[in-house]
Write a protein that holds these residues in place. Structure first.
Motif: not given
Length: 342
Positions: A18-39
């Motif tokens: 879970l920590d790794r998933a969080a770090i990966l998302l926070m490493s991405l830009g806002e747009k890309d993180a949003a696209e992932i979370l939408k799914h």
């Protein structure tokens, strides 16, 4: 090089998935993180979001390790799934700051694919309770039946005993809702949120749904609620109790959950409980122990003489109580009661 790799591997090993998933998302830009979370669905968004908000002292080595691990593991597809409205807003704001969180929240929480009823799945349980608090009890029952049982249980905890009893009794009596009525409810909610009309589900509720919901209610509340249901309708109370999480449902808990549970259960208690257990349950337990521990447990079972049924049931109930406590603390998920019956 080998000396440098070892600390890097150790730093990465300290992180949960879970920590790794969080770090990966926070490493991405806002747009890309949003696209992932939408799914992702509400509950997974909440879990990942919580991890994002609580991560501290993450060093560059860990970030690089997580990204490298992801790039190595990914094979052209991504996917996730689960969350809660106000909770997510607060979490993302803490993690990203007001400015960055603003656009992300809008895209995730009230995106174009949520219908009126589905929007409730993204809300905090207290908010949903407040939203339906002054609605007709039958509307409350329909909403509670429509949502996932764990969220519905949290919603029920925000009502007093009398209202909880009324809602659960109505959920148990529900069999089908006219499409027009469900669509009207969906449209009313949709006007308050956003999304497209739809809701074709008409078969909701029933005794199984009631049992699934009671499964996730806090243990002390659940016991009182069942007693109250039996006072009104003893047969219904027994039906609900029979459909709730039982010892055989331990096979539906994932392996990690079983391992956590076993750390809390004494060998003596386990031996008695397994004496009258289904072979599948026994196999599930053995598979989640070390080879040596499993052999010793088998020997203890064979050496154990006849045990009264009441003793077996008592031991199983104790283990289920421990399982419920761990589930209430969020350490394990009782998959059998809430999901296998759906």
């Amino acid at each position: 090089m080998a000396n440098e790799a070892k600390p890097a591997n150790e730093a990465l090993a300290r992180l949960t998935r879970l920590d790794r998933a969080a770090i990966l998302l926070m490493s991405l830009g806002e747009k890309d993180a949003a696209e992932i979370l939408k799914h992702m669905g509400p509950k997974e968004v909440q879990r990942v979001g919580t991890a994002m908000a609580t991560l501290t002292n993450v060093n560059q080595t860990q970030v690089e390790g997580v990204v490298a691990e992801f790039l190595e593991a990914v094979s052209g597809q991504t996917g996730m799934g689960l969350g809660s409205d106000a909770y997510i807003r607060n979490m993302l704001t803490q993690a990203l700051g007001n400015d960055k969180a603003g656009a992300l929240i809008d895209r995730i929480l009230l995106g174009g694919n949520t219908t009126g009823l589905d929007s409730l799945k993204w809300m905090e349980s207290r908010q949903v309770a407040d939203l339906i608090r002054h609605e007709h009890p039958q509307i409350q029952a329909i909403v509670v039946s429509y949502l996932d049982p764990d969220q519905s249980a949290e919603i029920l905890s925000n009502f007093n005993e009398k209202v909880r009893l009324d809602i659960v009794m109505r959920v148990a009596a529900l069999e089908a809702v006219q499409p027009a009525a469900l669509q009207e409810l969906n449209d009313i909610l949709e006007r308050q949120f956003s999304g497209k009309a739809g809701a074709q589900t008409t078969s909701i509720g029933g005794v199984k749904t009631a049992a699934n919901i009671v499964n996730f209610v806090d243990s002390s509340i659940a016991a009182d609620l069942l007693d109250q249901i039996k006072e009104v309708d003893e047969d219904l109370g027994i039906q609900i109790q029979d459909l709730m999480f039982v010892f055989d449902n331990l096979v539906d808990i994932d392996d990690r959950g079983i391992q956590i549970l076993l750390r809390e259960v004494s060998t003596d208690l386990l031996v008695v409980a397994l004496k009258g257990a289904d072979p599948q349950v026994q196999d599930k337990i053995f598979r989640n122990m070390s080879k040596r521990a499993a052999e010793l447990l088998r020997d203890d079972l064979e050496a154990k003489g006849p045990v009264r049924v009441s003793e077996v049931e008592g031991a199983q109930k104790e283990i289920l109580t421990i399982a419920r406590r761990l589930a209430d603390a969020g350490e394990i998920v009782l998959g059998g009661g809430g999901e296998a019956m759906m």
